[in-house]
Scaffold this active site. Structure first.
Site, PDB file in Angstrom:
ATOM      1  N   HIS A   1       6.357 -23.166  15.946  1.00  0.00           N
ATOM      2  CA  HIS A   1       5.012 -23.247  16.295  1.00  0.00           C
ATOM      3  C   HIS A   1       5.009 -24.537  16.986  1.00  0.00           C
ATOM      4  O   HIS A   1       5.771 -25.498  16.866  1.00  0.00           O
ATOM      5  CB  HIS A   1       3.997 -23.431  14.850  1.00  0.00           C
ATOM      6  CG  HIS A   1       4.005 -21.802  14.486  1.00  0.00           C
ATOM      7  ND1 HIS A   1       2.760 -21.375  14.386  1.00  0.00           N
ATOM      8  CD2 HIS A   1       4.925 -21.206  14.040  1.00  0.00           C
ATOM      9  CE1 HIS A   1       2.850 -20.038  13.822  1.00  0.00           C
ATOM     10  NE2 HIS A   1       4.243 -19.943  13.787  1.00  0.00           N
TER      11      HIS A   1
ATOM     12  N   ASN B   1       1.723 -20.727  17.965  1.00  0.00           N
ATOM     13  CA  ASN B   1       3.063 -20.718  18.255  1.00  0.00           C
ATOM     14  C   ASN B   1       3.236 -21.279  19.595  1.00  0.00           C
ATOM     15  O   ASN B   1       2.391 -21.463  20.583  1.00  0.00           O
ATOM     16  CB  ASN B   1       3.416 -18.929  18.449  1.00  0.00           C
ATOM     17  CG  ASN B   1       3.278 -18.262  17.156  1.00  0.00           C
ATOM     18  OD1 ASN B   1       2.055 -17.834  17.040  1.00  0.00           O
ATOM     19  ND2 ASN B   1       4.182 -18.159  16.507  1.00  0.00           N
TER      20      ASN B   1
ATOM     21  N   ARG C   1      -0.042 -10.326  16.462  1.00  0.00           N
ATOM     22  CA  ARG C   1       0.148 -10.413  15.261  1.00  0.00           C
ATOM     23  C   ARG C   1      -0.050 -11.634  14.888  1.00  0.00           C
ATOM     24  O   ARG C   1      -0.829 -12.271  14.090  1.00  0.00           O
ATOM     25  CB  ARG C   1       1.629  -9.862  14.818  1.00  0.00           C
ATOM     26  CG  ARG C   1       1.676  -9.557  13.194  1.00  0.00           C
ATOM     27  CD  ARG C   1       1.958 -10.760  12.512  1.00  0.00           C
ATOM     28  NE  ARG C   1       3.172 -11.503  12.883  1.00  0.00           N
ATOM     29  CZ  ARG C   1       3.317 -12.710  12.513  1.00  0.00           C
ATOM     30  NH1 ARG C   1       2.630 -13.479  11.560  1.00  0.00           N
ATOM     31  NH2 ARG C   1       4.461 -13.396  12.732  1.00  0.00           N
ATOM     32  N   ASP C   2       0.845 -12.496  15.263  1.00  0.00           N
ATOM     33  CA  ASP C   2       0.661 -14.093  14.620  1.00  0.00           C
ATOM     34  C   ASP C   2      -0.402 -14.781  15.323  1.00  0.00           C
ATOM     35  O   ASP C   2      -1.128 -15.553  14.608  1.00  0.00           O
ATOM     36  CB  ASP C   2       1.879 -14.843  14.914  1.00  0.00           C
ATOM     37  CG  ASP C   2       2.508 -15.945  14.099  1.00  0.00           C
ATOM     38  OD1 ASP C   2       1.561 -16.334  13.195  1.00  0.00           O
ATOM     39  OD2 ASP C   2       3.325 -16.792  14.148  1.00  0.00           O
TER      40      ASP C   2
ATOM     41  N   HIS D   1      11.408 -19.122  15.799  1.00  0.00           N
ATOM     42  CA  HIS D   1      10.120 -19.118  15.875  1.00  0.00           C
ATOM     43  C   HIS D   1       9.552 -20.472  15.667  1.00  0.00           C
ATOM     44  O   HIS D   1       9.342 -20.801  14.486  1.00  0.00           O
ATOM     45  CB  HIS D   1       9.985 -18.110  14.549  1.00  0.00           C
ATOM     46  CG  HIS D   1       8.497 -17.775  14.629  1.00  0.00           C
ATOM     47  ND1 HIS D   1       7.919 -16.459  14.760  1.00  0.00           N
ATOM     48  CD2 HIS D   1       7.273 -18.228  13.952  1.00  0.00           C
ATOM     49  CE1 HIS D   1       6.748 -16.242  14.492  1.00  0.00           C
ATOM     50  NE2 HIS D   1       6.324 -17.515  13.933  1.00  0.00           N
TER      51      HIS D   1
ATOM     52  N   CYS E   1      -0.691 -19.437  10.880  1.00  0.00           N
ATOM     53  CA  CYS E   1      -0.896 -18.618   9.567  1.00  0.00           C
ATOM     54  C   CYS E   1      -1.823 -19.209   8.876  1.00  0.00           C
ATOM     55  O   CYS E   1      -2.016 -20.244   8.354  1.00  0.00           O
ATOM     56  CB  CYS E   1       0.732 -18.977   9.003  1.00  0.00           C
ATOM     57  SG  CYS E   1       0.827 -18.330   7.574  1.00  0.00           S
TER      58      CYS E   1
HETATM   59  P1  HMG Z   1      -0.650  -9.047  -4.600  1.00  0.00           P
HETATM   60  O1  HMG Z   1      -1.880  -9.024  -4.858  1.00  0.00           O
HETATM   61  O2  HMG Z   1       0.621  -9.650  -5.387  1.00  0.00           O
HETATM   62  O3  HMG Z   1      -0.193  -7.558  -4.513  1.00  0.00           O
HETATM   63  O4  HMG Z   1      -0.371  -9.276  -3.130  1.00  0.00           O
HETATM   64  P2  HMG Z   1       0.228  -6.299  -5.632  1.00  0.00           P
HETATM   65  O5  HMG Z   1       1.645  -5.901  -5.232  1.00  0.00           O
HETATM   66  O6  HMG Z   1       0.210  -6.899  -7.055  1.00  0.00           O
HETATM   67  O7  HMG Z   1      -0.642  -5.302  -5.432  1.00  0.00           O
HETATM   68  C1  HMG Z   1      -2.195  -5.416  -5.607  1.00  0.00           C
HETATM   69  C2  HMG Z   1      -2.807  -4.384  -4.860  1.00  0.00           C
HETATM   70  O8  HMG Z   1      -2.711  -4.425  -3.739  1.00  0.00           O
HETATM   71  C3  HMG Z   1      -2.299  -2.716  -5.115  1.00  0.00           C
HETATM   72  O9  HMG Z   1      -3.477  -2.267  -5.153  1.00  0.00           O
HETATM   73  C4  HMG Z   1      -1.503  -2.718  -3.980  1.00  0.00           C
HETATM   74  O10 HMG Z   1      -1.365  -1.275  -3.821  1.00  0.00           O
HETATM   75  C5  HMG Z   1      -2.169  -3.343  -2.822  1.00  0.00           C
HETATM   76  P3  HMG Z   1      -4.256  -1.286  -6.659  1.00  0.00           P
HETATM   77  O11 HMG Z   1      -3.026  -0.820  -7.294  1.00  0.00           O
HETATM   78  O12 HMG Z   1      -4.509  -2.637  -7.399  1.00  0.00           O
HETATM   79  O13 HMG Z   1      -5.167  -0.644  -5.919  1.00  0.00           O
HETATM   80  N1  HMG Z   1      -1.234  -3.713  -1.998  1.00  0.00           N
HETATM   81  C6  HMG Z   1      -1.312  -3.124  -0.642  1.00  0.00           C
HETATM   82  N2  HMG Z   1      -2.223  -2.841   0.090  1.00  0.00           N
HETATM   83  C7  HMG Z   1      -2.089  -2.505   1.370  1.00  0.00           C
HETATM   84  N3  HMG Z   1      -1.172  -2.996   1.983  1.00  0.00           N
HETATM   85  C8  HMG Z   1      -0.110  -3.569   1.291  1.00  0.00           C
HETATM   86  C9  HMG Z   1      -0.309  -3.975  -0.094  1.00  0.00           C
HETATM   87  N4  HMG Z   1       0.348  -4.419  -0.973  1.00  0.00           N
HETATM   88  C10 HMG Z   1       0.009  -4.299  -2.101  1.00  0.00           C
HETATM   89  N5  HMG Z   1       1.026  -4.179   2.111  1.00  0.00           N
HETATM   90  C11 HMG Z   1       0.614  -9.061  -0.798  1.00  0.00           C
HETATM   91  C12 HMG Z   1       0.711  -9.013  -2.323  1.00  0.00           C
HETATM   92  C13 HMG Z   1       1.777  -9.498  -0.242  1.00  0.00           C
HETATM   93  C14 HMG Z   1       0.202  -7.764  -0.567  1.00  0.00           C
HETATM   94  C15 HMG Z   1      -0.494 -10.053  -0.297  1.00  0.00           C
HETATM   95  O14 HMG Z   1      -0.168 -11.356  -0.768  1.00  0.00           O
HETATM   96  C16 HMG Z   1      -0.506 -10.141   1.069  1.00  0.00           C
HETATM   97  O15 HMG Z   1      -0.867  -9.170   1.743  1.00  0.00           O
HETATM   98  N6  HMG Z   1      -0.070 -11.510   1.740  1.00  0.00           N
HETATM   99  C17 HMG Z   1       0.026 -11.395   3.283  1.00  0.00           C
HETATM  100  C18 HMG Z   1       0.064 -12.619   3.764  1.00  0.00           C
HETATM  101  C19 HMG Z   1       0.299 -12.770   5.247  1.00  0.00           C
HETATM  102  O16 HMG Z   1      -0.045 -12.035   5.868  1.00  0.00           O
HETATM  103  N7  HMG Z   1       0.558 -14.007   5.711  1.00  0.00           N
HETATM  104  C20 HMG Z   1       0.548 -14.408   7.141  1.00  0.00           C
HETATM  105  C21 HMG Z   1       1.905 -13.390   7.768  1.00  0.00           C
HETATM  106  S1  HMG Z   1       3.309 -14.337   7.325  1.00  0.00           S
HETATM  107  C22 HMG Z   1       3.222 -15.801   8.778  1.00  0.00           C
HETATM  108  O17 HMG Z   1       2.638 -15.629   9.562  1.00  0.00           O
HETATM  109  C23 HMG Z   1       4.717 -16.489   9.122  1.00  0.00           C
HETATM  110  C24 HMG Z   1       5.592 -15.944  10.178  1.00  0.00           C
HETATM  111  O18 HMG Z   1       4.910 -15.737  11.711  1.00  0.00           O
HETATM  112  C25 HMG Z   1       6.721 -16.800  10.303  1.00  0.00           C
HETATM  113  C26 HMG Z   1       6.363 -18.424  10.500  1.00  0.00           C
HETATM  114  O19 HMG Z   1       5.745 -18.813  11.160  1.00  0.00           O
HETATM  115  O20 HMG Z   1       6.888 -18.848   9.499  1.00  0.00           O
HETATM  116  C27 HMG Z   1       6.137 -14.636   9.906  1.00  0.00           C
HETATM  117 MG    MG Z   2       4.492 -17.851  12.981  1.00  0.00          MG
END
Ligand code: HMG
Ligand code: MG
Length: 304
Positions: free
Chosen positions: A211, A251, A17-18, A209, A242
């Site tokens: 990195h 990581n 995933r990450d 966690h 990320c």
């Molecule tokens: P948004 O545009 O604000 O979403 O995105 P919304 O709620 O306004 O919805 C807009 C549209 O998206 C809607 O569709 C929803 O149904 C759809 P419409 O009605 O317009 O047709 N929608 C979705 N579709 C599929 N799957 C979903 C989903 N949610 C809404 N889950 C959102 C907000 C959170 C969805 C977006 O910003 C997003 O997906 N962000 C992901 C960011 C990401 O993946 N970042 C990396 C992971 S975090 C990380 O790596 C850190 C970690 O490792 C720890 C660390 O290292 O610190 C964990």
């Molecule tokens: Mg991470």
């Protein structure tokens, strides 16, 4: 100094995933499944498989449902998937998830750029996801990003992640993982968060966690071990980052973590040879060298 280290540590493998969320080259669904299965065979208790975020935000993992549906589920292994909101949770449940990981941050600017929400809004979403999880008996992990530093706000006061951790635990997550998203932490700032976190939440439900962007992940890990922590996230070969955190390199590499833990006589159940096999497989697919020092040393020894 080293007598009081934990005897056993759980490594949470986050490479699929990450790691893969940050790769430029497209990886086939079958190769992702094979990567997870090779990791599953290496003896982990937990392998994070994929992510049900918006497919436009992370196109690399748009095949989350197919991957989760095709992996071999080994008894005793948990296979969490990342979910950002109730919509993601619906998709994850439909695809058969039994463990999920929600995520928020210690800083507002990062959270906004990562998931387009304030910390409060994301906690509301998480509350709903936890309710959905409880109804289905699904286990929930809660990540906090930017715990030790933020790409937009710089230094982070220890109280910020501690407040968020408190809220996550009140909402009912089973485990919190404290993220050094951009790999800026050094042991003193780590201690400033982990000391109060151990007192307030206990070391049994708080993971780290790290990195390894600046090469400090193992130093931070050793300090956390000395403080009694025993849940560590890592990614095979050091894959990762990320896409919404500029400069977030890989990581902490699982091989490097495992070499340290094995050397300290700490049990993990994870087999270095098995992890290296999975890393070698995925290195070929991502098309660039892996950063893990132990992986590189092993490859060099094998070549010689
Ligand atoms: P948004 O545009 O604000 O979403 O995105 P919304 O709620 O306004 O919805 C807009 C549209 O998206 C809607 O569709 C929803 O149904 C759809 P419409 O009605 O317009 O047709 N929608 C979705 N579709 C599929 N799957 C979903 C989903 N949610 C809404 N889950 C959102 C907000 C959170 C969805 C977006 O910003 C997003 O997906 N962000 C992901 C960011 C990401 O993946 N970042 C990396 C992971 S975090 C990380 O790596 C850190 C970690 O490792 C720890 C660390 O290292 O610190 C964990
Ligand atoms: Mg991470």
């Amino acid at each position: 100094m080293l007598e009081s280290l934990p005897r056993r540590v759980r490594i949470v493998e986050v490479g699929p995933r990450d790691g893969l969320q940050n790769e430029g080259r497209s990886i086939s669904t079958a190769d992702k499944v094979r990567f997870v299965d090779l990791l599953g065979a290496a003896g982990y208790q937990m392998v994070e498989v994929t992510s049900f975020v918006h497919p436009k935000a992370v196109p690399q993992l748009a095949d989350a449902a197919e991957v989760l549906g095709a992996i071999e589920r080994r008894p005793g292994v948990r296979y969490p998937v990342l979910v950002p909101n109730p919509r993601g949770m619906e998709r994850a449940l439909q695809a058969g998830a039994r463990e999920v990981a929600v995520f928020t941050a210690a800083t507002e600017s990062f959270n906004r750029r990562n998931i387009n929400a304030t910390i409060d809004e994301s906690l509301q979403n998480i509350g709903e996801v936890v309710r959905m999880a409880r109804a289905e008996g699904v286990w929930v992990r809660g990540y906090i990003s930017t715990v030790f530093g933020c790409p937009y706000e710089g230094a982070v006061a220890p109280d910020a992640p501690l407040r968020v951790a408190e809220r996550l635990i009140e909402l009912g997550v089973d485990e919190v993982s404290l993220g050094d998203t951009i790999g800026v932490a050094t042991p003193r700032v780590v201690e400033a968060v982990l000391g109060p976190a151990a007192d307030r939440f206990g070391v049994d439900r708080v993971g780290l966690h790290f990195h390894d962007t600046r090469g400090t992940a193992l130093a931070n890990t050793l300090l956390a071990l000395q403080m009694g922590y025993r849940i560590f996230d890592a990614s095979a070969g050091g894959l990762g980052g990320c896409p919404f955190a500029p400069g977030a390199a890989g990581n902490l590499a699982t091989e490097d973590l495992l070499y340290l833990l094995d050397g300290l006589g700490i049990e993990t159940g994870v087999n270095l040879e098995g992890v290296t096999t999975a890393s070698r497989f995925i290195a070929d697919k991502v098309g660039h060298p892996l950063t893990s020092k132990v992986y590189q040393a092993t490859a060099a020894t094998r070549a010689a």
